[in-house]
Write an enzyme that holds these catalytic residues in place. Structure first.
Site, PDB file in Angstrom:
ATOM      1  CE  LYS A  16     -11.923 -50.880 -35.608  1.00 29.49           C
ATOM      2  NZ  LYS A  16     -13.295 -50.391 -35.716  1.00 29.49           N
TER       3      LYS A  16
ATOM      4  CD  GLN B  34     -16.589 -51.783 -34.915  1.00 26.44           C
ATOM      5  OE1 GLN B  34     -15.521 -51.422 -34.466  1.00 26.44           O
ATOM      6  NE2 GLN B  34     -16.822 -51.883 -36.217  1.00 26.44           N
TER       7      GLN B  34
ATOM      8  CG  ASP C  57     -14.285 -44.608 -35.938  1.00 23.74           C
ATOM      9  OD1 ASP C  57     -13.290 -45.047 -36.555  1.00 23.74           O
ATOM     10  OD2 ASP C  57     -15.180 -45.335 -35.466  1.00 23.74           O
TER      11      ASP C  57
END
Ligand code: NAD
Length: 281
Positions: free
Chosen positions: A53, A97, A120
């Site tokens: 990322k 994460q 997200d």
């Protein structure tokens, strides 16, 4: 006839190029899109995902910060980090994460992320928006699947789509997106009976199970579109949820690697630009 292999790498590369262009324009106008990633602990797969990322942000010309916390960090310490990022005007997108170490309350952390920075798309506000057909952040993997279908002009309206898997990250939002695109959607999961029979009726199959070779040739209607979301490590290799023999019967198939996974990061960059736009740029 062998299936058309959907080239996720090529489609993602196109998206990334466009995103890099839009990023340049934003920088010229005085704002640098910035993604903050919070990584707790030493999970090997998470380390790789976070590195990918970071690299993707750098290549697109975006800013990124990775905040690394110790495996044994407290819920309070993690929440303080998220609150700080919520308040930071230079940060447009926040991603925690997953998975978090078992002692941490994942749902509470996700709830704390500002929904307008939730790139997200895991905050309940954004899943609610998706369910209600309102604008919001859509989880990157299912969004990437929709973009792959669009890129190959694969019709969805009126088709029977079967999603295997019901996670909040992939299965459920996938089903919502297909429904919004006018498919007739069936969701299968670990308690589904007669799964093979159901999948055999599908025009579009999305496999998000996490089991290597779960979807076999005998489960596929000739010509069906088969999207393989799975990422499984078998003897050091990465394989999907779909047995490669399915290519002999399907109309379209996404390879693993080189399919959906490529789109996930492209959509994360896309969502980060959306976050910048939400903040009035
Ligand atoms: P998960 O473990 O949260 O969910 C798996 C789902 O599969 C569950 O809903 C479960 O009901 C279903 N399932 C399990 N066994 C089953 C069975 N025997 N029959 C039918 N259904 C069954 O996983 P997830 O986060 O949704 O991810 C699924 C897969 O996709 C994993 O391999 C993951 O690594 C991969 N993944 C890939 C990307 C990507 O970018 N390509 C992103 C996220 C997840």
């Amino acid at each position: 006839m062998a299936a058309v292999m959907i080239d996720g790498r090529a489609v993602a590369a196109k998206w990334k190029e466009e995103i890099a262009g839009q990023t340049r324009e934003m920088i010229e106008r005085g704002v640098t899109p910035h993604l903050a990633v919070v990584l707790v602990g030493e999970n090997a797969a998470s380390q790789v995902y976070v590195r990918n990322k970071e690299n993707a942000c750098r290549k697109a010309g975006m800013g990124s910060t990775v905040i690394r916390l110790e495996e044994d960090c407290s819920q309070q310490a993690l929440e303080e980090v998220v609150k700080g990022l919520n308040q930071d005007p230079a940060v447009h997108g926040i991603l925690v994460q997953l998975p978090l170490p078992a002692h941490l309350d994942e749902a509470a952390v996700l709830r704390l992320i500002d929904p307008d920075k939730d790139v997200d798309g895991f905050h309940a506000m954004n899943s609610g928006r998706l369910m209600n057909g309102q604008k919001g952040f859509v989880p990157c993997t299912p969004l990437g699947v929709m973009k792959l279908l669009e890129a190959y002009d694969i019709p969805v309206r009126g088709k029977h789509a079967v999603v295997i898997g019901r996670s909040n990250i992939v299965g459920k939002p996938m089903a919502m997106l297909l429904l919004a695109a006018d498919a007739t959607v069936t969701v299968c999961h670990s308690r589904t009976q007669n799964l093979s029979e159901i999948v055999r009726q599908a025009d579009i199959v999305v496999a998000a199970v996490g089991r290597a070779g779960f979807v076999t040739k005998d489960m596929i209607k000739p010509g069906a579109v088969v999207i393989d979301v799975g990422i499984n490590r078998v003897d050091g290799a990465i394989v999907g949820d779909v047995d490669p023999e399915v290519a002999q019967k399907a109309g379209y198939l996404t390879p693993v690697p080189g399919g959906v996974g490529q789109m996930t990061i492209a959509m994360l960059l896309h969502n980060t630009l959306e976050a910048v736009r939400l903040h009035g740029w």
